[in-house]
Each structure stands twice: as C-alpha cells, then as structure tokens.
Scaffold this motif. Structure first.
Motif, short mmCIF file in Angstrom:
data_model
loop_
_atom_site.label_atom_id
_atom_site.label_comp_id
_atom_site.label_asym_id
_atom_site.label_seq_id
_atom_site.Cartn_x
_atom_site.Cartn_y
_atom_site.Cartn_z
N HIS A 1 0.81 -1.23 0.00
CA HIS A 1 0.00 0.00 0.00
C HIS A 1 0.84 1.28 0.00
O HIS A 1 0.34 2.34 0.36
CB HIS A 1 -0.96 0.04 1.20
CG HIS A 1 -2.15 -0.83 1.03
ND1 HIS A 1 -3.18 -0.55 0.17
CD2 HIS A 1 -2.48 -2.01 1.63
CE1 HIS A 1 -4.09 -1.50 0.25
NE2 HIS A 1 -3.68 -2.41 1.12
N THR B 1 2.52 5.79 2.65
CA THR B 1 1.40 4.85 2.70
C THR B 1 0.11 5.57 2.34
O THR B 1 -0.15 6.68 2.80
CB THR B 1 1.28 4.23 4.11
OG1 THR B 1 2.52 3.63 4.44
CG2 THR B 1 0.19 3.19 4.17
N ASN B 2 -0.72 4.93 1.51
CA ASN B 2 -2.02 5.47 1.07
C ASN B 2 -1.89 6.90 0.53
O ASN B 2 -2.67 7.79 0.88
CB ASN B 2 -3.03 5.43 2.22
CG ASN B 2 -3.32 4.01 2.65
OD1 ASN B 2 -3.36 3.10 1.83
ND2 ASN B 2 -3.51 3.82 3.94
N GLU C 1 -2.15 10.05 -2.00
CA GLU C 1 -3.06 10.54 -3.03
C GLU C 1 -2.56 11.90 -3.51
O GLU C 1 -2.13 12.72 -2.71
CB GLU C 1 -4.47 10.71 -2.47
CG GLU C 1 -5.15 9.41 -2.11
CD GLU C 1 -6.58 9.62 -1.65
OE1 GLU C 1 -7.21 10.59 -2.10
OE2 GLU C 1 -7.05 8.81 -0.84
#
Length: 114
Positions: free
Chosen positions: A54, A83-84, A86
């Motif tokens: 991730h 992490t994660n 966007e």
C-alpha cells in the motif's frame, strides 16, 4: 495423513517469512528519500526506500506564496515512500504544498524541472 497436511502448511508459512503471495511475487520499487531537495541537491543526505504494501513513491513540492497570495515560488521538495498516498494540493496563508504520488518505475519521485 492429517499430520503430513499440517507439516506442509507449517513449511509454507515458515518459508514465506510472513509475506503474502502477492508481496513476494511483485518486484520491489525503489524511491528516493530526502527531507530537503532543491535544484538537484539533497541537503540532508539522499537515501532510498523500498515500497511496502500500500505504499507509493511521493514528492511534496513546497511553494511560498507572494504577499498578495496570487503567485507562488518553488522553495524545496521532500522525497519519501508514503502509505495510502493521493495526489493533492494543500493551500495555507504562507505556502502551497503539492503532493504527487507514483509507483510506475524506480525513482519516479525525483522532481523534474524544479
């Protein structure tokens, strides 16, 4: 027969070292890691990080806003594994932060043209 089955399961778990099948199969991607990067120079020691589950390579471009807040000047970048992540823009009264995420190739978080 049941003991043989359990022995096979234990063997498979032990040889995977706690990683899932997907994590073992995918090739690892390397990213740059630097707290202050400007004009091709890392001022705090360039390192690298390997993407985990991730995670993506990330670059945070920091821009300073002018007094009227209409124009922004590039200040520096932060390079990392995140992490994660966007893609997003943050705007405050004094600065603008642009977050760009990538994982399509090794070292894809190196800023170009700044």
């Amino acid at each position: 027969m049941f003991v043989l089955f359990l022995l096979c399961i234990v063997f498979l778990v032990c040889t995977s070292k706690g990683k899932s099948w997907r994590q073992r199969k995918e090739p690892s991607t390397m990213c740059y890691k630097c707290k202050k990067y400007h004009l091709g120079i890392c001022y705090e020691g360039m390192r690298s990080c390997t993407l985990k589950y991730h995670q993506t390579c990330a670059v945070e471009n920091i821009y300073l806003l002018t007094r009227k807040g209409r124009l922004s000047m590039y200040f520096y970048s932060k390079l990392s594994c995140m992490t994660n992540c966007e893609d997003i823009n943050f705007l405050s009264f004094e600065k603008r932060t642009e977050l760009i995420c990538c994982k399509h190739k090794n070292d894809c978080n190196l800023p170009e043209g700044v």
